[in-house]
Design a protein around this motif. Structure first.
Motif, short mmCIF file in Angstrom:
data_model
loop_
_atom_site.label_atom_id
_atom_site.label_comp_id
_atom_site.label_asym_id
_atom_site.label_seq_id
_atom_site.Cartn_x
_atom_site.Cartn_y
_atom_site.Cartn_z
N ARG A 233 -24.70 -0.13 -8.14
CA ARG A 233 -25.33 1.03 -8.75
C ARG A 233 -26.36 0.61 -9.76
O ARG A 233 -26.18 -0.37 -10.48
CB ARG A 233 -24.29 1.90 -9.42
N ARG B 101 -16.99 1.03 -8.83
CA ARG B 101 -16.82 2.40 -8.34
C ARG B 101 -15.32 2.59 -8.14
O ARG B 101 -14.69 1.79 -7.46
CB ARG B 101 -17.52 2.59 -7.00
N GLU C 299 -14.63 1.37 -14.45
CA GLU C 299 -15.98 1.92 -14.42
C GLU C 299 -16.87 1.24 -15.47
O GLU C 299 -18.03 0.96 -15.20
CB GLU C 299 -15.95 3.43 -14.61
#
Length: 143
Positions: A141, A110, A105
């Motif tokens: 992200r 992910r 992470e």
């Protein structure tokens, strides 16, 4: 309670436990492939060597057996024989998993886990998430 098998038989039985290409892992791989997703297997350059890696989505998937990775369901029962050994071993497994997931992470991946006891539900959730990510271009992200 003592073991019902002699040492050599128990050792042979434990050696037969697979760590790759397990039934749950194969189910996840088939579902992903059927849905059109392409992936890499067991990438050694990533912490924990994830079972399945979807580079486009920066997603690492671990397909975990409930006993070996201490899921907490009914399959997570500590064996009656040699409990201190099994408690230490399984605790180390769980701690190692947490450290590897945290490292992934931090690297921007992910991390998803598919548990043996609930593979169908986890696979459905995974496919839904990937469909949503794909609808947004699979952008990393925060982008």
């Amino acid at each position: 309670m003592s073991d019902t098998f002699d040492h050599d038989t128990r050792s042979w039985i434990m050696a037969q436990v697979k760590s790759r290409d397990t039934s749950p892992e194969m189910r996840v791989r088939r579902a992903l492939h059927r849905a059109g997703y392409r992936y890499r297997l067991h990438r050694a350059d990533l912490p924990g060597k994830p079972d399945i890696v979807l580079p486009r989505y920066e997603m690492a998937i671990f397909v975990n057996g409930c006993f070996w990775h201490v899921h907490g369901c009914k399959r997570t029962r500590i064996p009656a024989t040699n409990q201190s050994y099994w408690t230490r071993k399984l605790t180390r497994n769980k701690e190692r998993d947490q450290a590897e997931w945290s490292e992934l992470e931090k690297m921007g991946w992910r991390v998803r886990v598919v548990w043996e006891c609930q593979a169908d539900a986890d696979i459905a959730r995974l496919l839904n998430e990937l469909a949503l990510l794909g609808a947004h271009g699979g952008a990393p992200r925060g982008a």
